[in-house]
Design an enzyme around this catalytic site. Structure first.
Site, short mmCIF file in Angstrom:
data_model
loop_
_atom_site.label_atom_id
_atom_site.label_comp_id
_atom_site.label_asym_id
_atom_site.label_seq_id
_atom_site.Cartn_x
_atom_site.Cartn_y
_atom_site.Cartn_z
N LYS A 94 0.85 -1.18 0.00
CA LYS A 94 0.00 0.00 0.00
C LYS A 94 0.88 1.22 0.00
O LYS A 94 2.04 1.13 0.43
CB LYS A 94 -0.96 0.02 1.19
N ARG A 160 9.51 9.03 2.11
CA ARG A 160 8.18 9.53 2.46
C ARG A 160 8.11 11.06 2.45
O ARG A 160 7.02 11.63 2.49
CB ARG A 160 7.77 8.99 3.83
N TYR A 230 3.82 7.82 18.59
CA TYR A 230 3.26 6.64 17.94
C TYR A 230 1.89 6.31 18.54
O TYR A 230 1.72 6.24 19.75
CB TYR A 230 4.19 5.43 18.12
N1 NAP Z 1 2.11 -3.32 4.91
C1 NAP Z 1 2.80 -2.71 5.86
O1 NAP Z 1 2.62 -2.97 7.06
C2 NAP Z 1 3.85 -1.70 5.48
C3 NAP Z 1 4.73 -1.22 6.43
C4 NAP Z 1 5.73 -0.34 6.03
C5 NAP Z 1 5.78 0.07 4.71
N2 NAP Z 1 4.88 -0.38 3.81
C6 NAP Z 1 4.91 0.06 2.40
O2 NAP Z 1 6.00 -0.62 1.79
C7 NAP Z 1 6.66 0.22 0.86
C8 NAP Z 1 8.13 0.30 1.26
O3 NAP Z 1 8.25 0.87 2.54
P1 NAP Z 1 9.62 0.68 3.38
O4 NAP Z 1 9.60 1.62 4.52
O5 NAP Z 1 9.83 -0.74 3.69
O6 NAP Z 1 10.67 1.21 2.28
P2 NAP Z 1 12.25 1.33 2.32
O7 NAP Z 1 12.84 0.61 3.47
O8 NAP Z 1 12.55 2.78 2.14
O9 NAP Z 1 12.66 0.51 1.03
C9 NAP Z 1 12.23 0.79 -0.25
C10 NAP Z 1 13.10 -0.02 -1.20
O10 NAP Z 1 12.78 0.39 -2.51
C11 NAP Z 1 13.92 0.28 -3.33
N3 NAP Z 1 14.06 1.52 -4.11
C12 NAP Z 1 14.05 1.59 -5.47
N4 NAP Z 1 14.20 2.83 -5.88
C13 NAP Z 1 14.31 3.60 -4.77
C14 NAP Z 1 14.52 4.99 -4.57
N5 NAP Z 1 14.61 5.86 -5.60
N6 NAP Z 1 14.61 5.45 -3.31
C15 NAP Z 1 14.52 4.60 -2.27
N7 NAP Z 1 14.33 3.26 -2.40
C16 NAP Z 1 14.22 2.76 -3.64
C17 NAP Z 1 15.11 0.02 -2.43
O11 NAP Z 1 15.49 -1.34 -2.61
P3 NAP Z 1 16.89 -1.76 -3.27
O12 NAP Z 1 17.86 -0.66 -2.94
O13 NAP Z 1 17.18 -3.05 -2.62
O14 NAP Z 1 16.66 -1.87 -4.73
C18 NAP Z 1 14.58 0.22 -1.03
O15 NAP Z 1 15.13 -0.67 -0.11
C19 NAP Z 1 5.90 1.55 0.86
O16 NAP Z 1 4.96 1.56 -0.17
C20 NAP Z 1 5.18 1.53 2.21
O17 NAP Z 1 3.97 2.27 2.19
C21 NAP Z 1 3.93 -1.27 4.16
#
Ligand code: NAP
Length: 319
Positions: A94, A160, A230
């Site tokens: 999401k 974000r 939180y």
């Molecule tokens: N369902 C839930 O409970 C839940 C909880 C938290 C987040 N989410 C969702 O999951 C998604 C990711 O959240 P997150 O906090 O886990 O993200 P994150 O740690 O910031 O990771 C995002 C990943 O996307 C890749 N990426 C590709 N292009 C990027 C760019 N330009 N900048 C940054 N990262 C890039 C990177 O992987 P590589 O470097 O390995 O390619 C990075 O590790 C979001 O849509 C968020 O809303 C869902």
């Protein structure tokens, strides 16, 4: 076995979804991709699966039937489309997309190719919500719903805070209470009003509040943001009583939630079983492959989010 590939070594993938995919019945993780090969290798190692440099290379693999997509929200549409065109089912984090029209075209694409596209709201699969639904008759007719999700400020470089990567509190945390309102009040909700608080430094919304209503005037008051202590909560107020869940959205796998009810002046607090909502979300995805994409819920959610954005009063956030 449904063979999953993971696009990006996101925090949510490493902490919650990869362990869940590995434990889910009928699912096997075959490959993990990253922009950086070393990160892919480190992330893949505990699962004994392939590590891949570059997302396109993962989509080209024959041993991947479905992809889990945890990229920053602003990249979802591009990679969902590429995954569907590569013939993969998609479980996307999401918010599925930034814009409603992107969600519409992706749902149509998935349906045209007979592929499954799901927006991963794992909380829907936690048994605490089944208990709440069973308990609803005790509080009479629902008069009002409220829910909130707020987290403290993130590190400044977090995607974000970047509009180009689909940043902002509405898409990141606001989508949870919006989805929960539909779970309890049904799908025909309309936006009455909304406030989004803009951080002039961050260029995105960092908090917001929304009032939704059903056609019968049952309201949902929703609050969210990342300038908060939180807090997550979901409460339902009925004609005969009320109930409240304190960790309705992302409780840890071993957290036993508490359902607080007040009926006729008597307060009860019932400790419910812990549950692995990410494992259940993965298994529900695998079970839905044959049915394909029913995009109705994806589109209702995206339409509500878009209506919130377009009708919101924007104000500068105060610190
Ligand atoms: N369902 C839930 O409970 C839940 C909880 C938290 C987040 N989410 C969702 O999951 C998604 C990711 O959240 P997150 O906090 O886990 O993200 P994150 O740690 O910031 O990771 C995002 C990943 O996307 C890749 N990426 C590709 N292009 C990027 C760019 N330009 N900048 C940054 N990262 C890039 C990177 O992987 P590589 O470097 O390995 O390619 C990075 O590790 C979001 O849509 C968020 O809303 C869902």
């Amino acid at each position: 076995m449904l063979r999953f590939g993971v696009l990006g070594c996101a925090s949510i993938a490493r902490r919650r979804m990869l362990p869940a995919l590995a434990d889910a019945a009928g699912i096997e993780v075959t490959a993990v991709a990253s922009r950086d090969l070393r990160r892919a290798q480190e992330t893949a190692a505990p699962y004994g699966c392939a590590s891949v440099e570059g997302y396109d290379n993962l989509l080209a693999r024959d041993d991947v039937d479905a992809v889990y997509l945890p990229l920053p929200t602003g990249l979802h549409a591009e990679w969902i489309e590429k995954a569907l065109l590569a013939g993969k089912h998609v479980l996307s984090e999401k918010a599925l997309t930034v814009r409603l029209e992107e969600a519409q075209s992706l749902v149509a694409l998935a349906q045209a190719h007979g592929l499954l596209l799901v927006e991963n709201f794992a909380f829907l699969h936690h048994s605490q919500h089944a208990v709440v639904r069973e308990s609803l008759p005790r509080i009479g007719e629902i008069r009002a719903f409220s829910a909130a999700m707020g987290i403290p400020p993130l590190e400044p470089e977090n995607p974000r805070y970047l509009p180009d990567l689909g940043g902002g509190a509405l898409l990141d945390v606001g989508v949870y209470p919006i989805r929960a309102a539909q779970l309890y009040l049904g799908s025909e909700l309309e936006v009455v009003g909304a406030v989004l608080r803009r951080d002039p430094g961050a260029r995105v919304d960092v908090a917001g509040s929304v009032l939704l209503t059903t056609s019968a005037g049952v309201t949902a008051q929703l609050d969210f943001g990342f300038i908060h202590a939180y807090r997550t909560v979901c409460s339902i107020w009925g004609s005969q009583g009320s109930l409240e869940l304190r960790r309705p959205f992302t409780p840890p796998d071993d957290y036993p939630p508490v359902l607080r009810m007040e009926v006729a002046g008597e307060v009860t607090e019932r400790v419910l079983p812990a549950d692995r909502q990410f494992v259940k979300a993965a298994e529900a995805f695998a079970a839905a492959i044959a049915a394909g994409t029913d995009g109705a819920q994806i589109l209702r959610q995206a339409a509500l989010v878009e209506a919130v954005r377009s009708s919101a009063r924007w104000v500068d956030a105060l610190h």
